[in-house]
Enzyme design. Sequence first.
Site, PDB file in Angstrom:
ATOM      1  N   HIS A 140      43.259  41.334  32.001  1.00  0.00           N
ATOM      2  CA  HIS A 140      43.197  42.619  31.277  1.00  0.00           C
ATOM      3  C   HIS A 140      44.608  43.178  31.244  1.00  0.00           C
ATOM      4  CE1 HIS A 140      41.613  47.063  31.373  1.00  0.00           C
ATOM      5  NE2 HIS A 140      42.195  46.758  30.226  1.00  0.00           N
TER       6      HIS A 140
ATOM      7  N   ASP B 107      34.478  48.410  31.944  1.00  0.00           N
ATOM      8  CA  ASP B 107      35.455  48.378  33.032  1.00  0.00           C
ATOM      9  C   ASP B 107      35.783  49.794  33.466  1.00  0.00           C
ATOM     10  OD1 ASP B 107      37.515  47.812  34.785  1.00  0.00           O
ATOM     11  OD2 ASP B 107      38.891  47.048  33.256  1.00  0.00           O
TER      12      ASP B 107
ATOM     13  N   MET C 218      47.190  45.718  30.511  1.00  0.00           N
ATOM     14  CA  MET C 218      47.464  47.138  30.220  1.00  0.00           C
ATOM     15  C   MET C 218      48.978  47.268  30.136  1.00  0.00           C
ATOM     16  SD  MET C 218      44.542  48.618  32.748  1.00  0.00           S
ATOM     17  CE  MET C 218      44.450  47.017  33.538  1.00  0.00           C
TER      18      MET C 218
ATOM     19  N   MET D 153      36.692  50.582  27.942  1.00  0.00           N
ATOM     20  CA  MET D 153      37.094  51.250  29.187  1.00  0.00           C
ATOM     21  C   MET D 153      36.162  52.418  29.459  1.00  0.00           C
ATOM     22  SD  MET D 153      39.698  49.634  30.545  1.00  0.00           S
ATOM     23  CE  MET D 153      39.809  50.793  31.899  1.00  0.00           C
TER      24      MET D 153
ATOM     25  N   HIS E 135      38.473  39.343  37.478  1.00  0.00           N
ATOM     26  CA  HIS E 135      39.184  40.270  36.592  1.00  0.00           C
ATOM     27  C   HIS E 135      40.572  40.572  37.171  1.00  0.00           C
ATOM     28  CE1 HIS E 135      39.192  43.402  33.455  1.00  0.00           C
ATOM     29  NE2 HIS E 135      39.770  44.204  34.342  1.00  0.00           N
TER      30      HIS E 135
ATOM     31  N   SER F 127      37.170  42.985  40.164  1.00  0.00           N
ATOM     32  CA  SER F 127      38.571  43.267  39.842  1.00  0.00           C
ATOM     33  C   SER F 127      39.418  43.198  41.108  1.00  0.00           C
ATOM     34  CB  SER F 127      38.692  44.652  39.220  1.00  0.00           C
ATOM     35  OG  SER F 127      40.066  45.017  39.173  1.00  0.00           O
TER      36      SER F 127
ATOM     37  N   MET G 233      49.419  45.475  34.805  1.00  0.00           N
ATOM     38  CA  MET G 233      49.919  46.810  34.412  1.00  0.00           C
ATOM     39  C   MET G 233      51.437  46.815  34.487  1.00  0.00           C
ATOM     40  SD  MET G 233      47.316  49.338  36.399  1.00  0.00           S
ATOM     41  CE  MET G 233      45.562  48.960  36.595  1.00  0.00           C
TER      42      MET G 233
ATOM     43  N   ASP H 267      43.969  42.691  36.600  1.00  0.00           N
ATOM     44  CA  ASP H 267      44.551  43.834  35.893  1.00  0.00           C
ATOM     45  C   ASP H 267      46.072  43.746  35.899  1.00  0.00           C
ATOM     46  OD1 ASP H 267      42.280  45.459  35.073  1.00  0.00           O
ATOM     47  OD2 ASP H 267      41.901  45.728  37.216  1.00  0.00           O
TER      48      ASP H 267
HETATM   49  C1  DX5 Z   1      41.452  50.221  35.721  1.00  0.00           C
HETATM   50  C2  DX5 Z   1      41.207  48.748  35.732  1.00  0.00           C
HETATM   51  C3  DX5 Z   1      39.928  48.350  36.323  1.00  0.00           C
HETATM   52  C4  DX5 Z   1      39.759  48.734  37.780  1.00  0.00           C
HETATM   53  C5  DX5 Z   1      38.335  49.086  37.975  1.00  0.00           C
HETATM   54  O1  DX5 Z   1      42.507  50.504  34.858  1.00  0.00           O
HETATM   55  O2  DX5 Z   1      41.229  48.230  34.415  1.00  0.00           O
HETATM   56  O3  DX5 Z   1      39.687  46.968  36.154  1.00  0.00           O
HETATM   57  O4  DX5 Z   1      40.073  47.704  38.667  1.00  0.00           O
HETATM   58  O5  DX5 Z   1      38.157  49.564  39.266  1.00  0.00           O
HETATM   59  P1  DX5 Z   1      36.814  50.320  39.683  1.00  0.00           P
HETATM   60  O6  DX5 Z   1      35.687  49.339  39.527  1.00  0.00           O
HETATM   61  O7  DX5 Z   1      37.063  50.703  41.110  1.00  0.00           O
HETATM   62  O8  DX5 Z   1      36.668  51.492  38.772  1.00  0.00           O
HETATM   63 ZN    ZN Z   2      40.559  46.146  34.134  1.00  0.00          ZN
END
Ligand code: DX5
Ligand code: ZN
Length: 218
Positions: free
Chosen positions: A61, A170, A63, A132, A28, A5, A32, A30
């Site tokens: 991903h 994740d 969010m 999650m 990956h 990620s 947000m 993220d």
């Molecule tokens: C959290 C993200 C994850 C995050 C995971 O909301 O969706 O993808 O990057 O990070 P680690 O592996 O450090 O928990």
């Molecule tokens: Zn994620």
Amino acid sequence: MIAPSILSADFAHLADEADAVDNADWLHVDVMDAHFVPNLTLGLPVVQSLRKATALPLDCHLMIDDPDRWAPGYAEAGAANVTFHVEAAHDPVQTARAIRRAGALAGLSVKPGTPLEPYLEVLKEFDTLLVMTVEPGFGGQKFMAEVLPKVRLAREHVRAGHLRLFVEVDGGIADDTIEAAAEAGADVFVAGSAVYGADDPRAAVEALRARARGAMTG
Ligand code: DX5
Ligand code: ZN
């Protein structure tokens, strides 16, 4: 598959950070929006640029609120997999179909407190289920083993032929947690801090992969 990620990477050097994990399976990403989760990261322009900067398949991903409106654009931008949250979606089936029409795999994600049972039928329209294993929003949180029954349930439905899905986990995935997730039936593992926090991210990817393989076959 291992999906580092980039949330834990250096955002000023994303192309180099992608290169640093070129032995990974997916990258990956993220997304947000500071509404669905209390954090703001990156959006479509960055994904479009990343797409040109790396050969790694992008695992987006989302969010974000209103994924029905925004998710297909990430597929059009060339993401390999576009996952959105069931808690935010108005019409998950139509959105999955739009993502697939645009050429990507469609993924559905559930937060730790969201049960899977109500969505088992809807999941027939998806290629990926993202369970999650932390509350979404931030990297570096503690793995929640209590959500693994959802991974087990999804794997049972795949084994029985009711669903055809990647089962992705994740949050908090590291050397000391990946085996439990693999034993429960996950086959895609997102890891942010465990990869980018390591001195050698490539070696961290290999080590995670070896552990997951060992737990799946052993
Ligand atoms: C959290 C993200 C994850 C995050 C995971 O909301 O969706 O993808 O990057 O990070 P680690 O592996 O450090 O928990
Ligand atoms: Zn994620």
